[in-house]
Design a protein around this motif. Structure first.
Motif, PDB file in Angstrom:
ATOM      1  N   ARG A 141      26.976  18.586 -37.646  1.00  0.00           N
ATOM      2  CA  ARG A 141      25.769  18.858 -36.855  1.00  0.00           C
ATOM      3  C   ARG A 141      24.794  17.678 -36.896  1.00  0.00           C
ATOM      4  NH1 ARG A 141      24.554  25.171 -38.522  1.00  0.00           N
ATOM      5  NH2 ARG A 141      26.227  26.073 -37.287  1.00  0.00           N
ATOM      6  N   LEU A 142      24.798  16.940 -37.998  1.00  0.00           N
ATOM      7  CA  LEU A 142      23.904  15.781 -38.122  1.00  0.00           C
ATOM      8  C   LEU A 142      24.528  14.504 -37.542  1.00  0.00           C
ATOM      9  CD1 LEU A 142      22.544  16.344 -41.742  1.00  0.00           C
ATOM     10  CD2 LEU A 142      21.249  16.555 -39.606  1.00  0.00           C
ATOM     11  N   GLY A 143      25.815  14.559 -37.222  1.00  0.00           N
ATOM     12  CA  GLY A 143      26.485  13.383 -36.679  1.00  0.00           C
ATOM     13  C   GLY A 143      26.784  12.332 -37.737  1.00  0.00           C
ATOM     14  N   ILE A 144      27.007  12.793 -38.973  1.00  0.00           N
ATOM     15  CA  ILE A 144      27.358  11.872 -40.061  1.00  0.00           C
ATOM     16  C   ILE A 144      28.643  12.371 -40.714  1.00  0.00           C
ATOM     17  CG2 ILE A 144      24.988  11.135 -40.507  1.00  0.00           C
ATOM     18  CD1 ILE A 144      24.868  13.053 -42.871  1.00  0.00           C
ATOM     19  N   SER A 145      29.256  11.526 -41.549  1.00  0.00           N
ATOM     20  CA  SER A 145      30.501  11.928 -42.210  1.00  0.00           C
ATOM     21  C   SER A 145      30.205  12.808 -43.422  1.00  0.00           C
ATOM     22  CB  SER A 145      31.276  10.677 -42.665  1.00  0.00           C
ATOM     23  OG  SER A 145      30.591  10.066 -43.750  1.00  0.00           O
TER      24      SER A 145
END
Length: 191
Positions: free
Chosen positions: A168-172
């Motif tokens: 959802r945060l667009g991070i790994s």
């Protein structure tokens, strides 16, 4: 009158030019049977002109040094808030990890805000402010505090599922674990 208490906070902040008037007011209250209590911000203590107004002195350690009192304090403060609000058991660990620089006043404020934000009859871990879900040992910049708060909010919304929060945060997921370690973020493990 009798059975009443007068609490004067920060007696040590009374200005020297006001000490005589404050002492007179406290003497008048005590003569009427009012119990007079004063609190101090710092040592050495009560200014000399006011000392006679207080019969005894008791040092109360900072909240961070008496965390065993937390459950009783939480119960007492929630009764003051009213409305039959309770605390879920998972709320106590984050409260115990916090260093409470504002002591009981800060705890009361946190509980009041959490009670207002709650979705059920009791305060859940997700109702606590993001700062209580991290155990950082240093002051954070505005940017870091914002990043920490965003991570905590995403984790709470994902019910603790780190992969979902990372997506959802667009991070790994690796990044979210690294950031959680960096900020000391602790949430009930559910995913």
């Amino acid at each position: 009158g009798p059975g009443r208490a007068l609490i004067l906070r920060n007696v040590d902040d009374v200005r020297p030019e006001d000490e005589a008037a404050v002492a007179e007011a406290l003497d008048t209250a005590a003569a009427r049977g009012t119990w007079v209590v004063g609190t101090l911000q710092r040592a050495p203590g009560v200014p000399e002109p006011l000392r006679h107004c207080f019969l005894e002195a008791a040092a109360v350690p900072a909240l961070r040094h008496r965390l065993t009192d937390l459950p009783a304090l939480v119960d007492c403060l929630l009764r003051r808030i009213g409305g039959g609000v309770e605390c879920a058991p998972e709320v106590l660990p984050p409260l115990r990890r916090h260093d409470w620089p504002g002591n009981v006043r800060e705890l009361s404020l946190v509980l009041s805000k959490a009670a207002a934000a709650r979705r059920t009859y009791r305060i859940e871990a997700g109702d606590l402010p993001p700062s209580l879900h991290s155990a950082g040992s240093r002051s954070l910049s505005v940017w870091e505090a914002s990043e920490r708060d965003t991570l905590v909010q995403a984790l709470l919304e994902a019910d603790g599922n780190k992969l979902l929060a990372a997506q959802r945060l667009g991070i790994s997921r690796t990044t979210i674990y690294r950031k959680m370690r960096a900020y000391g973020i602790t949430l009930p493990a559910r995913g």
